[in-house]
Design an enzyme around this catalytic site. Structure first.
Site, PDB file in Angstrom:
ATOM      1  N   TRP A 102      62.325  35.533 -45.337  1.00 50.73           N
ATOM      2  CA  TRP A 102      61.704  36.864 -44.066  1.00 50.73           C
ATOM      3  C   TRP A 102      63.300  37.620 -44.655  1.00 50.73           C
ATOM      4  O   TRP A 102      63.540  38.938 -44.560  1.00 50.73           O
ATOM      5  CB  TRP A 102      61.456  36.520 -43.111  1.00 50.73           C
ATOM      6  N   ASP A 172      66.281  39.691 -36.878  1.00 49.77           N
ATOM      7  CA  ASP A 172      64.667  39.436 -37.126  1.00 49.77           C
ATOM      8  C   ASP A 172      64.340  38.205 -35.764  1.00 49.77           C
ATOM      9  O   ASP A 172      64.272  37.541 -36.377  1.00 49.77           O
ATOM     10  CB  ASP A 172      64.134  39.753 -38.623  1.00 49.77           C
ATOM     11  N   LYS A 196      53.048  37.174 -33.548  1.00 52.19           N
ATOM     12  CA  LYS A 196      53.242  36.049 -33.085  1.00 52.19           C
ATOM     13  C   LYS A 196      53.363  36.059 -31.805  1.00 52.19           C
ATOM     14  O   LYS A 196      52.710  34.401 -31.067  1.00 52.19           O
ATOM     15  CB  LYS A 196      54.252  35.237 -34.380  1.00 52.19           C
TER      16      LYS A 196
HETATM   17  C1  LIG Z   1      60.574  35.911 -39.061  1.00 51.61           C
HETATM   18  C2  LIG Z   1      59.307  37.119 -39.798  1.00 51.61           C
HETATM   19  N1  LIG Z   1      59.690  38.117 -40.335  1.00 51.61           N
HETATM   20  C3  LIG Z   1      59.505  39.056 -40.940  1.00 51.61           C
HETATM   21  C4  LIG Z   1      57.595  39.186 -41.538  1.00 51.61           C
HETATM   22  C5  LIG Z   1      57.123  40.222 -41.383  1.00 51.61           C
HETATM   23  O1  LIG Z   1      56.384  40.246 -40.791  1.00 51.61           O
HETATM   24  P1  LIG Z   1      55.526  41.749 -40.670  1.00 51.61           P
HETATM   25  O2  LIG Z   1      54.182  41.094 -41.216  1.00 51.61           O
HETATM   26  O3  LIG Z   1      55.243  42.358 -39.832  1.00 51.61           O
HETATM   27  O4  LIG Z   1      56.174  42.485 -41.843  1.00 51.61           O
HETATM   28  C6  LIG Z   1      57.062  37.590 -41.055  1.00 51.61           C
HETATM   29  C7  LIG Z   1      56.134  37.332 -41.273  1.00 51.61           C
HETATM   30  O5  LIG Z   1      55.582  36.219 -40.986  1.00 51.61           O
HETATM   31  C8  LIG Z   1      57.931  37.128 -40.564  1.00 51.61           C
HETATM   32  O6  LIG Z   1      57.659  35.034 -39.517  1.00 51.61           O
END
Ligand SMILES: Cc1ncc(COP(=O)(O)O)c(C=O)c1O
Length: 363
Positions: A102, A172, A196
């Site tokens: 991520w 994030d 989550k």
């Molecule tokens: C730490 C983290 N950041 C970003 C994301 C991506 O999120 P989204 O699907 O809401 O774009 C995730 C998805 O699992 C994640 O775990």
């Protein structure tokens, strides 16, 4: 119906009391004569829902009026894209701590912008199973922003502390949002997908320091301009109304049933402790993928079996026994139990009993 023990990484388990309340409200919200998913997002009732959610967020994270709080459809990935369009300057740079998939998505958004995406630390060579010492990192005060991922959903590592940076710190927090108290004032922005720890899928939540909005270049599409989200109170277009409603219920649950983030943190530490202790006492049968206890996530507990050939047997057998969502992310394999805020301690206790039995039969 017997509810299963849900260890999915997101969308994920929600509190039963929240689901029951949402179930009622789907039929009729209060005495409005219509369901919550049938209401105008410009109605007084929906204003009340959003205001209630924002007030909870402010109390839980102690957010001052210097920050704007908005909902952004498109999830955390959309926020990463918006950040690369809004907050980097031509010839400037954003700095990143690369702790896995991520973090790399956020890097790739800036890498295709007018600015440099500078990776100041990467866990790639250690399969993202370790974190850096914050004191070893060198931050450039002139960077447009510094970016970190607090909890690495796939690798199972988590930062619980954050550095003091002169450049705005963007984090994030998708997979550990509202799981423990933080000092909001050290961040330029925190953001995350809601699916989550906060509610169903459909939106990201962003808390951003308002003075940073002045840096956004003119001429962007309104949907890609964070200042529009703040100015219009997330209502430039139709927001993910039902997701926001459920988030407001989860936030109420956090404040009123759990008693706030300090209590939530205690519960989360206890839950993760139960699982990591089980691994420690298994004589090597179960192996946490993150060796250093200080780097281990309290949200996504990743592990392997000493005999990796047995992993698929465990996943199939555990699924049949009512423990679901245990397969590690497809990019890394192994197993992962996601034990977010709403995962009951009882689910973790039952799972550990199951793991002990499985080890006794197959060890
Ligand atoms: C730490 C983290 N950041 C970003 C994301 C991506 O999120 P989204 O699907 O809401 O774009 C995730 C998805 O699992 C994640 O775990």
């Amino acid at each position: 119906m017997a509810r299963k023990h849900n260890f999915y990484a997101g969308p994920a388990v929600l509190p039963v009391s929240v689901i029951k309340k949402a179930q009622e409200s789907l039929f009729e919200y209060g005495d409005s004569g219509i369901g919550v998913a049938e209401m105008s997002h410009r109605s007084k009732q929906f204003d009340g829902i959003v205001d209630g959610a924002l007030a909870s967020i402010k109390r839980l994270y102690n957010v001052s009026d210097d920050y704007g709080i908005v909902f952004v459809q498109g999830g955390a990935s959309m926020v990463m894209a918006i950040n690369a369009l809004n907050f980097v300057t031509e010839g400037g740079k954003a700095q990143f701590v690369d702790t896995g998939t991520w973090a790399r998505r956020a890097i790739s958004e800036v890498a295709r912008s007018k600015a440099e995406a500078e990776v100041i630390w990467s866990g790639k060579d250690v399969a993202y199973g370790e974190l850096p010492e914050l004191s070893d990192l060198t931050f450039d005060p002139k960077a447009d922003f510094v970016h970190m991922t607090s909890n690495n959903t796939i690798a199972g590592t988590q930062f619980r502390d954050f550095p003091k940076t002169e450049a705005p710190l963007f984090v994030d927090m998708s997979s550990d949002f509202f799981s423990h108290p933080i000092n909001m004032n050290q961040f330029g922005m925190i953001y995350g997908g809601i699916q989550k720890n906060l509610g169903p899928a459909g939106s990201a939540l962003v808390i951003v320091r308002k003075d940073l909005l002045d840096r956004i270049p003119a001429g962007l599409s309104e949907m890609l301009d964070m200042s529009v989200y703040v100015k219009k109170g997330s209502m430039y277009n139709t927001p993910a109304a039902f997701t926001i409603y459920m988030t407001s219920l989860v936030l109420d649950w956090l404040e009123n049933d759990i008693g706030g983030l300090e209590n939530m943190d205690k519960i989360n530490k206890e839950k993760a402790g139960i699982l990591y202790d089980c691994f420690d006492q298994s004589g090597g049968f179960y192996r946490p993928t993150v060796k250093n206890p200080a780097h281990r996530s309290l949200m996504n507990v990743t592990f392997r079996l000493a005999d990796e050939a047995l992993e698929s047997t465990l996943i199939t057998d555990a699924t049949a026994a009512g423990f679901i969502g245990l397969k590690g992310h497809r990019s890394v394999g192994g197993l992962r139990a996601s034990i977010y805020n709403s995962c009951p301690t009882e689910s973790v206790r039952e799972f550990v009993k199951y793991l002990n039995d499985f080890a006794a039969k197959n060890g």
